[in-house]
Design a protein around this motif. Sequence first.
Motif, mmCIF file in Angstrom:
data_model
loop_
_atom_site.group_PDB
_atom_site.id
_atom_site.type_symbol
_atom_site.label_atom_id
_atom_site.label_comp_id
_atom_site.label_asym_id
_atom_site.label_seq_id
_atom_site.Cartn_x
_atom_site.Cartn_y
_atom_site.Cartn_z
ATOM 1 N N GLN B 6 0.884 -1.158 0.000
ATOM 2 C CA GLN B 6 0.000 0.000 0.000
ATOM 3 C C GLN B 6 0.924 1.211 0.000
ATOM 4 O O GLN B 6 1.518 1.535 1.016
ATOM 5 N N PRO B 7 1.079 1.849 -1.134
ATOM 6 C CA PRO B 7 2.128 2.862 -1.279
ATOM 7 C C PRO B 7 1.902 4.139 -0.488
ATOM 8 O O PRO B 7 2.832 4.910 -0.284
ATOM 9 N N GLU B 8 0.692 4.369 -0.040
ATOM 10 C CA GLU B 8 0.387 5.611 0.678
ATOM 11 C C GLU B 8 0.121 5.326 2.150
ATOM 12 O O GLU B 8 -0.751 4.527 2.480
ATOM 13 N N ASP B 9 0.887 5.982 3.023
ATOM 14 C CA ASP B 9 0.624 5.842 4.454
ATOM 15 C C ASP B 9 -0.668 6.546 4.833
ATOM 16 O O ASP B 9 -1.370 6.118 5.740
ATOM 17 N N GLN B 10 -0.937 7.665 4.142
ATOM 18 C CA GLN B 10 -2.114 8.450 4.481
ATOM 19 C C GLN B 10 -2.742 9.019 3.218
ATOM 20 O O GLN B 10 -2.038 9.395 2.277
ATOM 21 N N VAL B 11 -4.054 9.051 3.223
ATOM 22 C CA VAL B 11 -4.818 9.660 2.138
ATOM 23 C C VAL B 11 -5.785 10.664 2.768
ATOM 24 O O VAL B 11 -6.515 10.317 3.708
ATOM 25 N N ASN B 12 -5.760 11.878 2.255
ATOM 26 C CA ASN B 12 -6.660 12.931 2.753
ATOM 27 C C ASN B 12 -7.652 13.299 1.666
ATOM 28 O O ASN B 12 -7.266 13.561 0.531
ATOM 29 N N THR B 107 -3.242 1.950 5.187
ATOM 30 C CA THR B 107 -3.353 3.345 4.745
ATOM 31 C C THR B 107 -4.375 4.034 5.629
ATOM 32 O O THR B 107 -5.502 3.559 5.774
ATOM 33 N N GLU B 108 -3.955 5.137 6.227
ATOM 34 C CA GLU B 108 -4.878 5.889 7.066
ATOM 35 C C GLU B 108 -5.644 6.874 6.197
ATOM 36 O O GLU B 108 -5.051 7.746 5.554
ATOM 37 N N LEU B 109 -6.936 6.713 6.173
ATOM 38 C CA LEU B 109 -7.802 7.606 5.395
ATOM 39 C C LEU B 109 -8.384 8.653 6.314
ATOM 40 O O LEU B 109 -8.952 8.333 7.361
ATOM 41 N N SER B 110 -8.221 9.896 5.929
ATOM 42 C CA SER B 110 -8.788 11.004 6.684
ATOM 43 C C SER B 110 -9.724 11.784 5.768
ATOM 44 O O SER B 110 -9.301 12.300 4.740
#
Lengths: 116, 113
Positions: B6-12, B107-110
């Motif tokens: 999962q290439p993104e640690d966080q998605v905003n 991936t943390e989704l905010s």
Amino acid sequence: GAVVSQHPSWVICKSGTSVKIECRSLDFQATTMFWYRQFPKQSLMLMATSNEGSKATYEQGVEKDKFLINHASLTLSTLTVTSAHPEDSSFYICSARDRGLGYEQYFGPGTRLTVT
Amino acid sequence: AQSVAQPEDQVNVAEGNPLTVKCTYSVSGNPYLFWYVQYPNRGLQFLLKYITGDNLVKGSYGFEAEFNKSQTSFHLKKPSALVSDSALYFCAVRAPQGGKLIFGQGTELSVKP
């Protein structure tokens, strides 16, 4: 759907003591159960796999004498953390699977262990 | 060996906008692919899975995922994000014969109002 419960949901214990966590499949027979450990905002790390009536298979680097796993029945598996230390503090999640359910894994709600 | 990334640690994402959480996999043979969501201090909740058939899989809470064999991807999507979608999302892969689930890093989704 298939439900997996864990007890307790959180526990605090003193360093050097042992603590037992239970994992139950409520409405299906879990031929295989898995125990995971998770640190904050990190992925799940598989600790061991247990098949009912057999000894657990531990992942590399997991101390089997420290993390005792018993899967004595088709609906219950236990994880006992022996001689707990503060570094054992973590979130422990169990998962259960049954062939009859197409090998899908169902996860328990997790147990937060804090060792003081 | 099987692996998931999962290439993104966080998605905003802003509420109401579409969201995508990326996942790529590496596995020999035909994979079983899963998405799970985790809320704080909770276990994993199953969202959807791909076993075979239609490449677009629909799951719980309005989520869907598209299996792309040529790109070895299984991205999670939702047309209109909700603030309540904010959580940690995990992609996972498993061999068809019932081996271990291999999880991505999460991936943390905010989703902001």
